[in-house]
Design a protein around this motif. Structure first.
Motif, PDB file in Angstrom:
ATOM      1  N   ASN A   1       6.138   2.585  -1.528  1.00 23.53           N
ATOM      2  CA  ASN A   1       5.137   1.531  -1.536  1.00 23.53           C
ATOM      3  C   ASN A   1       5.852   0.198  -1.331  1.00 23.53           C
TER       4      ASN A   1
ATOM      5  N   HIS B   1       1.789   7.758  -9.423  1.00 25.10           N
ATOM      6  CA  HIS B   1       2.025   7.000  -8.196  1.00 25.10           C
ATOM      7  C   HIS B   1       3.346   7.508  -7.633  1.00 25.10           C
TER       8      HIS B   1
ATOM      9  N   MET C   1       0.841  -1.203   0.000  1.00 24.98           N
ATOM     10  CA  MET C   1       0.000   0.000   0.000  1.00 24.98           C
ATOM     11  C   MET C   1       0.874   1.250   0.000  1.00 24.98           C
ATOM     12  N   LEU C   2       0.482   2.234  -0.795  1.00 27.38           N
ATOM     13  CA  LEU C   2       1.242   3.484  -0.839  1.00 27.38           C
ATOM     14  C   LEU C   2       1.166   4.148   0.533  1.00 27.38           C
ATOM     15  N   THR C   3       2.327   4.525   1.071  1.00 29.65           N
ATOM     16  CA  THR C   3       2.356   5.081   2.426  1.00 29.65           C
ATOM     17  C   THR C   3       2.284   6.604   2.402  1.00 29.65           C
TER      18      THR C   3
ATOM     19  N   PRO D   1       0.010  14.733  -5.698  1.00 29.28           N
ATOM     20  CA  PRO D   1       0.106  14.686  -4.234  1.00 29.28           C
ATOM     21  C   PRO D   1       0.214  16.075  -3.595  1.00 29.28           C
TER      22      PRO D   1
ATOM     23  N   ASP E   1       1.332  -3.037  -5.453  1.00 33.30           N
ATOM     24  CA  ASP E   1      -0.088  -2.827  -5.645  1.00 33.30           C
ATOM     25  C   ASP E   1      -0.406  -1.346  -5.546  1.00 33.30           C
ATOM     26  N   TYR E   2      -0.809  -0.754  -6.659  1.00 30.35           N
ATOM     27  CA  TYR E   2      -1.340   0.614  -6.668  1.00 30.35           C
ATOM     28  C   TYR E   2      -2.381   0.670  -7.774  1.00 30.35           C
TER      29      TYR E   2
END
Lengths: 251, 195
Positions: free
Chosen positions: B118, B114, A1-3, A197, B157-158
């Motif tokens: 990650n 992204h 998971m992207l932090t 972001p 996973d994104y």
């Protein structure tokens, strides 16, 4: 998971870190290279170096400093302060900076964002926005928050994204220095409308403030300076706290 | 050891060079076919846009050379995408070492690109993640990705699972920036140099 990212900001004056006085375990807390490496070793996800003097004389010092930091630090870092041209950006990126942050120069000439994004790629162009709430509206400010502009912050955030900014560093002059929490409402409004972001800055005083900025504020990253420099909050402890509360963190 | 970093018009490679300096490795930054061919290891880094990068590689005939290299090759970020078959980024035909097409992330809820740290999970044979945990954090910045396929050696996973790393014969590739991915990134580069 992207932090979510935790980013300490180091203010640089004439090649030295200011405000780093509580680092008794460092040989020289005023040395940006040593302080940067210390943060990188102790949980920081990225670093921001802000040249607060930003005069032409200091440019060479800054480029040399960036080179030293890049040699030592193995996480991404951003350099900001007084960057106004393609040449400035080119010198800093060639010296090893991963990203640059532009602020007043983008307000003065918005086309600079397009030019930099085209030349270097959006991924390395952060537009910093200083904002203050005046008479019911959030307005963009320049020159460290001293000068008000006729530009609405929410509109400017949309424009910089369209022009090719890769990230937005949003600093609220209303909360900056107060230690009373980030400007969560405005941060959330901008983050929800943006596909890039948002790094929230200004107002961090407690660990809970970071929890709030990631949940209520919908920020992608939280930036702070003095609370880290004075060790009021240690980054690893902060990240453990946030992870326990369900915020995705790189531990 | 003799390391060649391929010189082309995709971004600056200062961080890659400094990462090698920290390990103590010597390298040459070059677009000279002979120097690249003679190197023990080849690094193909990059930050940039696919079609412009491919045009430059073609002009230097490096698009012919790279797929025929026999020594270990490490491609990162746009370098990895250029080793795939085709990129949706400006409809670009790439070098085809990896038999997979690069496509753009699509999402109405998650941000694109992204950006950030990650976790990646090692998959099957992954020589570059030796000595690391099965799951580690690395730093990504990208809008295009390679789907998971038979040569995927790590998954991230994104929006959906995608190839964080690819491995096939002497070709190794990473979508993330190993050079600024902390100790994990350093170990991955070290593992490549130790091959």
């Amino acid at each position: 998971m992207l932090t979510k990212r935790i980013i300490p900001c180091l203010d640089i004056k004439e090649g030295r870190t200011v405000k780093g006085t509580n680092f008794v375990d460092l040989r020289d807390a005023g040395d940006p290279v040593e302080l940067g490496a210390f943060y990188a070793e102790n949980g920081a996800d990225e670093l921001v170096f802000l040249d607060i003097t930003a005069t032409i004389d200091n440019r060479k010092t800054l480029v040399e400093l960036v080179r030293q930091v890049a040699r030592q630090v193995n996480i991404p870092f951003t350099v900001g302060g007084g960057i106004g041209s393609i040449e400035d950006v080119s010198a800093l990126l060639n010296a090893g900076a991963d990203k640059v942050s532009i602020n007043s120069s983008a307000v003065r000439r918005p086309g600079l964002i397009d030019e930099l994004a085209l030349q270097f790629g959006s991924q390395c162009i952060i537009v910093a926005i200083d904002t203050r709430f005046v008479e019911g509206v959030d307005w963009v400010h320049t020159h460290g928050g001293r000068n008000i502009t006729p530009i609405k912050t929410v509109e400017w955030a949309k424009e910089v994204e369209q022009r090719g900014a890769g990230e937005i560093l949003l600093t609220s002059m209303d909360t900056d220095g107060t230690k009373a929490g980030f400007a969560n409402k405005l941060t959330a409004e901008i983050s929800t409308n943006a596909s890039i972001p948002i790094i929230a800055s200004g107002g961090a005083g407690t660990m809970e403030d970071f929890y709030d900025v990631f949940t209520l504020g919908k920020a992608d990253a939280g930036l702070a300076a003095s609370i880290f420099h004075f060790k009021e909050i240690e980054i690893n402890a902060l990240k453990n706290y946030l992870a326990k509360k369900g915020i995705p963190m790189r531990i | 050891m003799n390391i060649a970093i391929i010189k082309y018009n995709a971004g600056n490679v200062a961080s890659v060079m400094y990462a090698l300096d920290r390990i103590g490795a010597k390298y040459t930054w070059t677009d000279d076919e002979k120097v690249i061919q003679a190197a023990d290891k080849v690094i193909f880094p990059g930050v940039g846009e696919a079609s412009t990068a491919m045009a430059y590689l073609k002009e230097k005939k490096l698009d012919q050379l790279i797929p025929t290299l026999k020594q270990p090759v490490l491609a990162t970020c746009i370098g990895m995408q250029l080793l795939c078959k085709h990129s949706e980024e400006n409809d670009t035909d790439c070098m085809g070492v990896f038999d997979v097409n690069i496509t753009r992330f699509q999402s109405n809820t998650l941000k694109i690109p992204h950006v950030g740290w990650n976790s990646i999970k090692s998959q099957g044979e992954n020589d570059l993640m030796k000595g690391l945990n099965e799951t580690e954090f690395v730093y990504f910045v990208h809008s295009f990705y390679a789907p998971v396929y038979q040569n995927t050696s790590a998954i991230c996973d994104y929006i959906q699972p995608f190839s964080a790393m690819l491995q096939k014969d002497n070709f190794f590739a990473a979508q993330f920036h190993a050079e600024i991915s902390g100790k994990v990134g350093q170990k991955i580069i070290q593992n490549f140099l130790d091959l």
